[in-house]
Design a protein around this motif. Structure first.
Motif, PDB file in Angstrom:
ATOM      1  N   ILE A  42      14.838  43.044  15.153  1.00 32.35           N
ATOM      2  CA  ILE A  42      15.854  42.294  14.409  1.00 32.35           C
ATOM      3  C   ILE A  42      15.280  41.890  13.058  1.00 32.35           C
ATOM      4  O   ILE A  42      14.189  41.311  12.983  1.00 32.35           O
ATOM      5  CB  ILE A  42      16.291  41.033  15.187  1.00 32.35           C
ATOM      6  N   SER A  43      16.006  42.176  12.007  1.00 30.43           N
ATOM      7  CA  SER A  43      15.551  41.793  10.663  1.00 30.43           C
ATOM      8  C   SER A  43      15.684  40.282  10.477  1.00 30.43           C
ATOM      9  O   SER A  43      16.507  39.628  11.119  1.00 30.43           O
ATOM     10  CB  SER A  43      16.370  42.528   9.600  1.00 30.43           C
ATOM     11  N   ASP A  44      14.880  39.732   9.581  1.00 27.76           N
ATOM     12  CA  ASP A  44      14.881  38.276   9.367  1.00 27.76           C
ATOM     13  C   ASP A  44      16.232  37.755   8.895  1.00 27.76           C
ATOM     14  O   ASP A  44      16.600  36.618   9.181  1.00 27.76           O
ATOM     15  CB  ASP A  44      13.811  37.898   8.341  1.00 27.76           C
ATOM     16  N   ASN A  45      16.970  38.563   8.168  1.00 26.72           N
ATOM     17  CA  ASN A  45      18.243  38.094   7.596  1.00 26.72           C
ATOM     18  C   ASN A  45      19.454  38.630   8.360  1.00 26.72           C
ATOM     19  O   ASN A  45      20.544  38.751   7.798  1.00 26.72           O
ATOM     20  CB  ASN A  45      18.341  38.488   6.125  1.00 26.72           C
ATOM     21  N   ALA A  46      19.286  38.938   9.644  1.00 30.75           N
ATOM     22  CA  ALA A  46      20.412  39.429  10.450  1.00 30.75           C
ATOM     23  C   ALA A  46      21.549  38.412  10.415  1.00 30.75           C
ATOM     24  O   ALA A  46      21.368  37.258  10.800  1.00 30.75           O
ATOM     25  CB  ALA A  46      19.965  39.683  11.880  1.00 30.75           C
ATOM     26  N   ASP A  68      16.917  55.369  28.971  1.00 35.11           N
ATOM     27  CA  ASP A  68      15.884  55.448  30.008  1.00 35.11           C
ATOM     28  C   ASP A  68      16.162  54.350  31.044  1.00 35.11           C
ATOM     29  O   ASP A  68      17.268  54.239  31.548  1.00 35.11           O
ATOM     30  CB  ASP A  68      14.486  55.320  29.388  1.00 35.11           C
ATOM     31  N   SER A  69      15.198  53.498  31.326  1.00 33.26           N
ATOM     32  CA  SER A  69      15.417  52.441  32.323  1.00 33.26           C
ATOM     33  C   SER A  69      15.757  51.109  31.677  1.00 33.26           C
ATOM     34  O   SER A  69      15.807  50.073  32.351  1.00 33.26           O
ATOM     35  CB  SER A  69      14.160  52.278  33.200  1.00 33.26           C
ATOM     36  N   ASP A  70      15.966  51.112  30.371  1.00 32.06           N
ATOM     37  CA  ASP A  70      16.227  49.865  29.642  1.00 32.06           C
ATOM     38  C   ASP A  70      17.696  49.753  29.233  1.00 32.06           C
ATOM     39  O   ASP A  70      18.412  50.757  29.137  1.00 32.06           O
ATOM     40  CB  ASP A  70      15.370  49.808  28.374  1.00 32.06           C
ATOM     41  N   ALA A  71      18.103  48.533  28.993  1.00 31.68           N
ATOM     42  CA  ALA A  71      19.423  48.277  28.413  1.00 31.68           C
ATOM     43  C   ALA A  71      19.227  47.982  26.931  1.00 31.68           C
ATOM     44  O   ALA A  71      18.412  47.129  26.548  1.00 31.68           O
ATOM     45  CB  ALA A  71      20.091  47.098  29.099  1.00 31.68           C
ATOM     46  N   VAL A  72      19.960  48.681  26.091  1.00 33.84           N
ATOM     47  CA  VAL A  72      19.881  48.482  24.647  1.00 33.84           C
ATOM     48  C   VAL A  72      21.122  47.721  24.178  1.00 33.84           C
ATOM     49  O   VAL A  72      22.253  48.106  24.487  1.00 33.84           O
ATOM     50  CB  VAL A  72      19.783  49.830  23.908  1.00 33.84           C
ATOM     51  N   CYS A  73      20.878  46.661  23.457  1.00 32.48           N
ATOM     52  CA  CYS A  73      21.966  45.843  22.907  1.00 32.48           C
ATOM     53  C   CYS A  73      21.904  45.978  21.385  1.00 32.48           C
ATOM     54  O   CYS A  73      20.990  45.446  20.744  1.00 32.48           O
ATOM     55  CB  CYS A  73      21.813  44.379  23.309  1.00 32.48           C
ATOM     56  N   ASN A  74      22.857  46.691  20.823  1.00 32.76           N
ATOM     57  CA  ASN A  74      22.837  47.049  19.406  1.00 32.76           C
ATOM     58  C   ASN A  74      23.939  46.277  18.674  1.00 32.76           C
ATOM     59  O   ASN A  74      25.124  46.524  18.874  1.00 32.76           O
ATOM     60  CB  ASN A  74      23.046  48.555  19.261  1.00 32.76           C
ATOM     61  N   GLY A  75      23.521  45.340  17.847  1.00 34.78           N
ATOM     62  CA  GLY A  75      24.469  44.566  17.052  1.00 34.78           C
ATOM     63  C   GLY A  75      24.417  44.979  15.605  1.00 34.78           C
ATOM     64  O   GLY A  75      23.622  44.408  14.836  1.00 34.78           O
ATOM     65  N   GLU A  76      25.191  45.969  15.241  1.00 28.16           N
ATOM     66  CA  GLU A  76      25.245  46.473  13.862  1.00 28.16           C
ATOM     67  C   GLU A  76      23.851  46.830  13.346  1.00 28.16           C
ATOM     68  O   GLU A  76      23.458  46.464  12.226  1.00 28.16           O
ATOM     69  CB  GLU A  76      25.924  45.452  12.938  1.00 28.16           C
ATOM     70  N   GLY A  77      23.095  47.564  14.182  1.00 28.84           N
ATOM     71  CA  GLY A  77      21.775  48.043  13.779  1.00 28.84           C
ATOM     72  C   GLY A  77      20.621  47.135  14.157  1.00 28.84           C
ATOM     73  O   GLY A  77      19.461  47.525  14.052  1.00 28.84           O
ATOM     74  N   LEU A 227      10.596  28.222  15.405  1.00 26.97           N
ATOM     75  CA  LEU A 227      11.953  28.365  14.883  1.00 26.97           C
ATOM     76  C   LEU A 227      12.105  29.709  14.179  1.00 26.97           C
ATOM     77  O   LEU A 227      11.150  30.229  13.603  1.00 26.97           O
ATOM     78  CB  LEU A 227      12.259  27.226  13.910  1.00 26.97           C
ATOM     79  N   ASN A 228      13.308  30.252  14.238  1.00 28.25           N
ATOM     80  CA  ASN A 228      13.565  31.532  13.589  1.00 28.25           C
ATOM     81  C   ASN A 228      14.931  31.504  12.915  1.00 28.25           C
ATOM     82  O   ASN A 228      15.588  30.459  12.839  1.00 28.25           O
ATOM     83  CB  ASN A 228      13.455  32.690  14.592  1.00 28.25           C
ATOM     84  N   THR A 229      15.372  32.673  12.458  1.00 27.59           N
ATOM     85  CA  THR A 229      16.632  32.764  11.716  1.00 27.59           C
ATOM     86  C   THR A 229      17.806  32.224  12.519  1.00 27.59           C
ATOM     87  O   THR A 229      18.721  31.596  11.962  1.00 27.59           O
ATOM     88  CB  THR A 229      16.901  34.226  11.326  1.00 27.59           C
ATOM     89  N   GLY A 230      17.810  32.456  13.836  1.00 25.61           N
ATOM     90  CA  GLY A 230      18.893  31.955  14.669  1.00 25.61           C
ATOM     91  C   GLY A 230      19.013  30.448  14.618  1.00 25.61           C
ATOM     92  O   GLY A 230      20.123  29.894  14.642  1.00 25.61           O
ATOM     93  N   ASP A 231      17.879  29.746  14.527  1.00 23.92           N
ATOM     94  CA  ASP A 231      17.900  28.288  14.439  1.00 23.92           C
ATOM     95  C   ASP A 231      18.470  27.831  13.099  1.00 23.92           C
ATOM     96  O   ASP A 231      19.225  26.853  13.030  1.00 23.92           O
ATOM     97  CB  ASP A 231      16.492  27.725  14.635  1.00 23.92           C
ATOM     98  N   TYR A 232      18.102  28.534  12.026  1.00 24.25           N
ATOM     99  CA  TYR A 232      18.687  28.232  10.717  1.00 24.25           C
ATOM    100  C   TYR A 232      20.208  28.350  10.777  1.00 24.25           C
ATOM    101  O   TYR A 232      20.940  27.480  10.294  1.00 24.25           O
ATOM    102  CB  TYR A 232      18.165  29.215   9.665  1.00 24.25           C
ATOM    103  N   GLN A 233      20.671  29.447  11.370  1.00 23.64           N
ATOM    104  CA  GLN A 233      22.112  29.708  11.409  1.00 23.64           C
ATOM    105  C   GLN A 233      22.853  28.686  12.265  1.00 23.64           C
ATOM    106  O   GLN A 233      23.926  28.191  11.882  1.00 23.64           O
ATOM    107  CB  GLN A 233      22.348  31.127  11.932  1.00 23.64           C
TER     108      GLN A 233
END
Length: 522
Positions: A42-46, A68-77, A227-233
């Motif tokens: 995830i980019s810092d400015n997602a 493969d054996s994983d679940a991929v969650c793709n939110g606009e890249g 803290l990360n970008t999600g906390d800012y948002q």
């Protein structure tokens, strides 16, 4: 100009978030899934643009599929890869995150409508998983994370619990250590305290604004996780929901909210305990000598461009004078200080540079001892702008001192005239009443004797050398040249006003109001 995009961004987000469903970023989702075995790309400015989860691709949604054996969650890249999980399980989990945030948003909006700010803060713990505190505009606690007891963080957290206010030392420390940050600027400011300080944890501070006036603050600390970008948002989202309610609280209850200095300057009721606390923050006292500079931005006030320019000017002034109280009162910006701004050469030169780059006029009040007289200061600064525009429309700086006699001739109030008197003359008058000081009477006689030392000496039966000595002392106190006719006239008028003020104050036989006296005679 660097501040402008942030302003526009906040305005866009206010309309976007307040009236539509809450949108998430991949950082917000990842923070909710921190207990899972996952990998982040995830980019810092997602951005926060995602509406829901989908099993097939859809714009502004999280596309969940298996790889493969994983679940991929793709939110606009932006990618969250959850190891050893099926896409069905991952889809249910991701959609539950959207549902959780929607429920949380409804919950805090309900608490905000009730004015239950403590419940707002407590409901935020599962979102941030870190300590959070909400303050009003005067550093009073409105809500503090009850998940973290008084002794669980640092000495400042304990102080907040015990006293319900920020400590003076902590406020001063933030100002001292973070001179490069403007904590009064609308929006988020990250901070990282130094070791051996009152504040032990880094975090985010969000200054809340409503109608261009600061109305509160949110502080989120990084204790249990970084803290990360999600906390800012999320902090910005929470702030946007809080601002209208705190702003209305500011206007409805002037005693306990809002800027106590603003209330004093506008002759509004204020809480004396609040004033003492704010004076401590600034290391001022009630009986300091105070002054006001009033900056007025020219232009049409109702236009968007004017509001935009006003915002930029306000933050420039706030940044330039951190030791002053800077208050926005459109179309004016008030600067309150406990020293004489009209004689401060550094202040003057910095204002000259400001005026070179901005279409402003600046009015200065007389210095005044005691903050309780602040209402007079404000009206004097306004009057300086008014008379300055009448007499010298091309001048940027307007000093009430230069127009004090015009003001006194225009005024119908002995109280207004009293506070418009030359401050040095008021000081002489006060000392004469209290200690029998003869300087004022000497000056009065000297002016009445057309500034003749010989006539003054004869009139008050005092040796010429004594008169000269007293005049020298008077000159030092005035800090103005008695050879200047304006200074002499201003001194003489001030003495007359003070004498009349004293007579009216002491009179017990007639009405002190002239109009009432005339009506009684009729």
């Amino acid at each position: 100009m660097l501040f402008a995009p942030g302003i526009l961004y906040c305005r866009q987000q206010i309309s976007f978030w307040r009236y539509k469903l809450m949108k998430l970023s991949m950082w917000m989702i990842a923070n909710r899934l921190s207990s899972l075995d996952m990998e982040l790309e995830i980019s810092d400015n997602a951005p926060a643009i995602l509406n829901s989860a989908r099993r097939v691709y859809s714009t502004n949604c999280v596309h969940v599929y298996e790889e493969d054996s994983d679940a991929v969650c793709n939110g606009e890249g932006e990618i969250i890869r959850i190891h050893n999980m099926s896409s069905v399980q991952a889809f249910e989990i991701i959609q539950s995150v959207f549902d959780y945030f929607e429920d949380w948003s409804d919950l805090i909006l309900g608490y905000i409508r009730q004015g239950n700010f403590q419940a707002v803060v407590d409901s935020c713990w599962r979102v941030f998983q870190n300590p959070l505190a909400l303050f009003d505009a005067n550093n009073k606690i409105l809500g503090i994370s009850s998940k973290y007891p008084a002794d669980s963080l640092d000495s400042e957290w304990r102080h907040l619990y015990e006293y319900g206010y920020s400590s003076v030392h902590a406020v001063q420390q933030l100002r001292r250590e973070f001179t490069n940050l403007d904590f009064e600027k609308h929006g988020t400011q990250p901070f990282e305290p130094r070791s051996h300080s009152l504040i032990s944890y880094s975090g985010l501070s969000y200054c809340l604004y409503f109608n261009e006036i600061a109305c509160g603050r949110l502080t989120l600390l990084s204790k249990d996780r970084p803290l990360n970008t999600g906390d800012y948002q999320l902090l910005e989202y929470l702030a946007i929901q809080l601002e209208p309610s705190l702003g209305q609280r500011f206007y409805k209850n002037e005693l306990n909210t809002g800027n106590v200095f603003y209330n004093i300057l506008m002759n509004r009721p204020y809480d004396d305990d609040e004033l003492i606390l704010q004076l401590d923050y600034h290391q001022w006292t009630k009986m300091d000598v105070y002054n006001i500079a009033l900056i007025r931005l020219s232009g049409e006030e109702d236009t968007n461009s004017y509001k935009y320019e006003m915002n930029i000017l306000f933050h420039n002034v706030s940044q330039q004078y951190p030791d002053c109280v800077v208050i926005r009162d459109t179309p004016n910006i008030l600067i309150l200080s406990n020293h004489d701004l009209s004689r401060d050469t550094f202040f003057q030169s910095s204002l000259e540079k400001l005026a070179d780059r901005n279409p402003v006029r600046i009015g200065f009040a007389l210095p005044c001892r005691g903050l309780r007289q602040g209402g007079y200061l404000y009206r004097q600064a306004l009057s300086a702008l008014y008379y300055g525009e009448l007499s010298a429309p091309d001048k940027t700086f307007c000093f009430f001192y230069d127009y004090a006699m015009d003001y006194m001739l225009d005024s119908h109030s002995i109280e207004e005239n009293f506070h418009a008197c030359l401050p040095a003359i008021v000081d002489l008058w006060s000392s004469s009443r209290d200690y029998g000081n003869e300087l004022l009477q000497t000056l009065k006689c000297y002016l009445e004797c057309s500034c003749s030392v010989s006539k003054t000496s004869a009139a008050i039966y005092t040796h010429r050398n004594t008169i000269l000595y007293r005049l020298k002392k008077i000159q030092e106190l005035l800090k103005d040249d008695l050879n200047d006719i304006y200074v002499r006239d201003y001194c003489g008028l001030s003495i007359r006003v003070l004498e009349l003020y004293e007579k009216k104050s002491n009179s017990k036989t007639i009405s002190t109001d002239y109009e009432s006296f005339l009506k009684k005679e009729k």
